[in-house]
Write a protein that holds these residues in place. Structure first.
Motif, PDB file in Angstrom:
ATOM      1  N   ALA A  37      10.513  -4.695   0.541  1.00 46.85           N
ATOM      2  CA  ALA A  37      11.534  -4.665  -0.482  1.00 46.85           C
ATOM      3  C   ALA A  37      10.722  -3.753  -1.603  1.00 46.85           C
ATOM      4  O   ALA A  37      11.580  -3.003  -2.281  1.00 46.85           O
ATOM      5  CB  ALA A  37      11.797  -6.157  -1.072  1.00 46.85           C
ATOM      6  N   ALA A  38       9.643  -3.916  -1.853  1.00 46.96           N
ATOM      7  CA  ALA A  38       8.823  -3.293  -2.765  1.00 46.96           C
ATOM      8  C   ALA A  38       8.939  -1.784  -2.699  1.00 46.96           C
ATOM      9  O   ALA A  38       9.065  -1.029  -3.234  1.00 46.96           O
ATOM     10  CB  ALA A  38       7.315  -3.695  -3.103  1.00 46.96           C
ATOM     11  N   ALA A  39       8.716  -1.452  -1.424  1.00 48.65           N
ATOM     12  CA  ALA A  39       8.972  -0.037  -0.999  1.00 48.65           C
ATOM     13  C   ALA A  39      10.307   0.425  -0.976  1.00 48.65           C
ATOM     14  O   ALA A  39      10.506   1.786  -1.585  1.00 48.65           O
ATOM     15  CB  ALA A  39       8.358  -0.051   0.547  1.00 48.65           C
ATOM     16  N   ARG A  40      11.143  -0.270  -0.832  1.00 45.29           N
ATOM     17  CA  ARG A  40      12.739   0.279  -1.109  1.00 45.29           C
ATOM     18  C   ARG A  40      13.017   0.640  -2.621  1.00 45.29           C
ATOM     19  O   ARG A  40      13.488   1.516  -2.797  1.00 45.29           O
ATOM     20  CB  ARG A  40      13.515  -1.063  -0.536  1.00 45.29           C
ATOM     21  N   VAL A  41      12.317  -0.289  -3.429  1.00 44.87           N
ATOM     22  CA  VAL A  41      12.382  -0.072  -4.829  1.00 44.87           C
ATOM     23  C   VAL A  41      11.620   1.217  -5.090  1.00 44.87           C
ATOM     24  O   VAL A  41      12.022   2.150  -5.954  1.00 44.87           O
ATOM     25  CB  VAL A  41      11.964  -1.131  -5.722  1.00 44.87           C
ATOM     26  N   LEU A  42      10.317   1.317  -4.798  1.00 43.33           N
ATOM     27  CA  LEU A  42       9.458   2.296  -5.178  1.00 43.33           C
ATOM     28  C   LEU A  42       9.952   3.584  -4.745  1.00 43.33           C
ATOM     29  O   LEU A  42       9.740   4.635  -5.224  1.00 43.33           O
ATOM     30  CB  LEU A  42       7.985   2.040  -4.763  1.00 43.33           C
ATOM     31  N   ALA A  43      10.339   3.846  -3.222  1.00 40.59           N
ATOM     32  CA  ALA A  43      10.638   5.038  -2.929  1.00 40.59           C
ATOM     33  C   ALA A  43      11.716   5.591  -3.700  1.00 40.59           C
ATOM     34  O   ALA A  43      11.659   6.996  -4.005  1.00 40.59           O
ATOM     35  CB  ALA A  43      11.549   4.687  -1.373  1.00 40.59           C
ATOM     36  N   GLY A  44      12.555   4.939  -4.340  1.00 42.14           N
ATOM     37  CA  GLY A  44      13.547   5.849  -5.303  1.00 42.14           C
ATOM     38  C   GLY A  44      12.684   6.164  -6.335  1.00 42.14           C
ATOM     39  O   GLY A  44      13.232   7.242  -7.121  1.00 42.14           O
ATOM     40  N   PRO A  55       3.336   4.770  -9.202  1.00 39.06           N
ATOM     41  CA  PRO A  55       4.115   4.142  -8.035  1.00 39.06           C
ATOM     42  C   PRO A  55       4.061   4.665  -6.806  1.00 39.06           C
ATOM     43  O   PRO A  55       4.321   4.085  -5.836  1.00 39.06           O
ATOM     44  CB  PRO A  55       5.471   5.191  -8.816  1.00 39.06           C
ATOM     45  N   ARG A  56       3.510   6.069  -6.999  1.00 39.90           N
ATOM     46  CA  ARG A  56       3.307   6.432  -5.321  1.00 39.90           C
ATOM     47  C   ARG A  56       2.144   5.620  -4.652  1.00 39.90           C
ATOM     48  O   ARG A  56       2.272   5.386  -3.577  1.00 39.90           O
ATOM     49  CB  ARG A  56       2.980   7.963  -5.517  1.00 39.90           C
ATOM     50  N   LEU A  57       1.072   5.453  -5.548  1.00 40.71           N
ATOM     51  CA  LEU A  57      -0.005   4.685  -4.699  1.00 40.71           C
ATOM     52  C   LEU A  57       0.300   3.208  -4.408  1.00 40.71           C
ATOM     53  O   LEU A  57       0.124   2.508  -3.477  1.00 40.71           O
ATOM     54  CB  LEU A  57      -1.123   4.579  -5.500  1.00 40.71           C
ATOM     55  N   LEU A  58       1.419   2.563  -5.337  1.00 40.91           N
ATOM     56  CA  LEU A  58       1.982   1.157  -4.883  1.00 40.91           C
ATOM     57  C   LEU A  58       2.811   1.449  -3.829  1.00 40.91           C
ATOM     58  O   LEU A  58       2.815   0.580  -2.838  1.00 40.91           O
ATOM     59  CB  LEU A  58       2.401   0.569  -6.139  1.00 40.91           C
ATOM     60  N   LEU A  59       3.483   2.358  -3.404  1.00 38.07           N
ATOM     61  CA  LEU A  59       4.357   2.756  -2.487  1.00 38.07           C
ATOM     62  C   LEU A  59       3.734   2.670  -1.279  1.00 38.07           C
ATOM     63  O   LEU A  59       3.916   2.160  -0.146  1.00 38.07           O
ATOM     64  CB  LEU A  59       5.248   3.971  -2.671  1.00 38.07           C
ATOM     65  N   ALA A  60       2.690   3.800  -1.167  1.00 36.15           N
ATOM     66  CA  ALA A  60       1.801   3.723   0.015  1.00 36.15           C
ATOM     67  C   ALA A  60       1.245   2.250   0.390  1.00 36.15           C
ATOM     68  O   ALA A  60       1.127   2.011   1.429  1.00 36.15           O
ATOM     69  CB  ALA A  60       0.603   4.622  -0.466  1.00 36.15           C
ATOM     70  N   ARG A  61       0.682   1.492  -0.732  1.00 39.46           N
ATOM     71  CA  ARG A  61       0.114   0.164  -0.393  1.00 39.46           C
ATOM     72  C   ARG A  61       1.355  -0.736   0.261  1.00 39.46           C
ATOM     73  O   ARG A  61       1.054  -1.292   1.058  1.00 39.46           O
ATOM     74  CB  ARG A  61      -0.493  -0.651  -1.520  1.00 39.46           C
ATOM     75  N   ALA A  62       2.487  -0.611  -0.177  1.00 42.48           N
ATOM     76  CA  ALA A  62       3.606  -1.383   0.253  1.00 42.48           C
ATOM     77  C   ALA A  62       4.050  -1.069   1.746  1.00 42.48           C
ATOM     78  O   ALA A  62       4.065  -1.812   2.375  1.00 42.48           O
ATOM     79  CB  ALA A  62       4.795  -1.214  -0.505  1.00 42.48           C
ATOM     80  N   TYR A  63       3.888   0.242   1.948  1.00 36.36           N
ATOM     81  CA  TYR A  63       3.973   0.826   3.296  1.00 36.36           C
ATOM     82  C   TYR A  63       3.034   0.158   4.203  1.00 36.36           C
ATOM     83  O   TYR A  63       3.205  -0.125   5.349  1.00 36.36           O
ATOM     84  CB  TYR A  63       4.002   2.315   3.407  1.00 36.36           C
ATOM     85  N   TYR A  64       1.804   0.264   3.684  1.00 37.02           N
ATOM     86  CA  TYR A  64       0.300  -0.109   4.550  1.00 37.02           C
ATOM     87  C   TYR A  64       0.647  -1.422   4.869  1.00 37.02           C
ATOM     88  O   TYR A  64       0.600  -2.058   6.180  1.00 37.02           O
ATOM     89  CB  TYR A  64      -0.717   0.027   3.796  1.00 37.02           C
ATOM     90  N   HIS A  65       0.880  -2.443   3.869  1.00 38.27           N
ATOM     91  CA  HIS A  65       1.204  -3.857   4.180  1.00 38.27           C
ATOM     92  C   HIS A  65       2.369  -4.236   4.911  1.00 38.27           C
ATOM     93  O   HIS A  65       2.481  -5.445   5.597  1.00 38.27           O
ATOM     94  CB  HIS A  65       1.143  -4.650   2.845  1.00 38.27           C
ATOM     95  N   ALA A  67       3.247  -2.327   7.535  1.00 36.58           N
ATOM     96  CA  ALA A  67       2.911  -1.749   8.721  1.00 36.58           C
ATOM     97  C   ALA A  67       3.965  -0.324   9.102  1.00 36.58           C
ATOM     98  O   ALA A  67       3.962   0.135  10.144  1.00 36.58           O
ATOM     99  CB  ALA A  67       3.104  -2.538   9.934  1.00 36.58           C
ATOM    100  N   GLN A  68       4.072   0.170   7.895  1.00 35.72           N
ATOM    101  CA  GLN A  68       5.027   1.574   8.176  1.00 35.72           C
ATOM    102  C   GLN A  68       3.749   2.596   7.754  1.00 35.72           C
ATOM    103  O   GLN A  68       3.731   3.214   6.646  1.00 35.72           O
ATOM    104  CB  GLN A  68       5.881   1.685   6.991  1.00 35.72           C
ATOM    105  N   LEU A  69       2.867   2.736   8.636  1.00 31.84           N
ATOM    106  CA  LEU A  69       1.286   3.377   8.576  1.00 31.84           C
ATOM    107  C   LEU A  69       1.748   4.861   8.418  1.00 31.84           C
ATOM    108  O   LEU A  69       0.829   5.420   7.508  1.00 31.84           O
ATOM    109  CB  LEU A  69       0.537   3.270   9.556  1.00 31.84           C
ATOM    110  N   ARG A  70       2.641   5.476   9.051  1.00 35.08           N
ATOM    111  CA  ARG A  70       2.866   6.910   8.847  1.00 35.08           C
ATOM    112  C   ARG A  70       3.446   7.276   7.540  1.00 35.08           C
ATOM    113  O   ARG A  70       3.023   8.353   6.950  1.00 35.08           O
ATOM    114  CB  ARG A  70       3.666   7.597   9.772  1.00 35.08           C
ATOM    115  N   ARG A  71       4.247   6.297   7.039  1.00 36.66           N
ATOM    116  CA  ARG A  71       4.530   6.746   5.755  1.00 36.66           C
ATOM    117  C   ARG A  71       3.695   6.468   4.672  1.00 36.66           C
ATOM    118  O   ARG A  71       3.571   7.316   3.801  1.00 36.66           O
ATOM    119  CB  ARG A  71       5.939   5.653   5.363  1.00 36.66           C
ATOM    120  N   ALA A  72       2.861   5.355   4.873  1.00 35.40           N
ATOM    121  CA  ALA A  72       1.659   5.214   3.788  1.00 35.40           C
ATOM    122  C   ALA A  72       0.737   6.684   4.051  1.00 35.40           C
ATOM    123  O   ALA A  72       0.199   7.009   2.903  1.00 35.40           O
ATOM    124  CB  ALA A  72       0.884   3.900   4.270  1.00 35.40           C
TER     125      ALA A  72
END
Length: 123
Positions: A37-44, A55-65, A67-72
């Motif tokens: 959910a955090a990633a969905r908000v942050l992507a926009g 915001p980009r760093l938190l998005l990467a962390r949200a993707y990492y956590h 398991a969206q590793l390629r996006r992270a």
């Protein structure tokens, strides 16, 4: 009698509010371990303010956590391309590569992150 009303779709919910309100919402989702959910908000938000690292760093962390590793990895590479001395992004990039089993690529990123943060190996 007209009983129509507007409903908010999921996509509208994640994009609703000012950038500041969405940043706060994303941080709340992240803090609650609702990483997708955090990633969905942050992507926009990142699309709207691509030059901001936070915001980009938190998005990467949200993707990492989540398991969206390629996006992270993609977000982290963008950060280190723009700011090569951003040690936390380098650390996260190294960990993301490790988690993908790409240890040879991870090693230099992790060593550079350690050097940038002042952590040098003891001889």
């Amino acid at each position: 009698m007209d009983t129509t009303y507007e409903t908010t779709t999921g996509a509208e919910y994640y994009a609703h509010g000012t950038p500041s309100e969405r940043w706060e919402r994303a941080q709340l989702f992240f803090g609650a371990k609702e990483y997708a959910a955090a990633a969905r908000v942050l992507a926009g938000l990142v699309e709207e303010v691509p030059e901001q690292t936070g915001p980009r760093l938190l998005l990467a962390r949200a993707y990492y956590h989540s398991a969206q590793l390629r996006r992270a990895e993609a977000e982290l590479r963008t950060i280190v391309e723009r700011d090569p001395v951003e040690h936390y992004a380098r650390l996260m990039l190294g960990r993301t590569l490790e988690r993908q089993g790409r240890h040879e690529e991870a090693g230099p990123q992790l060593r550079l992150a350690a050097a940038l943060s002042g952590e040098f190996p003891q001889d």
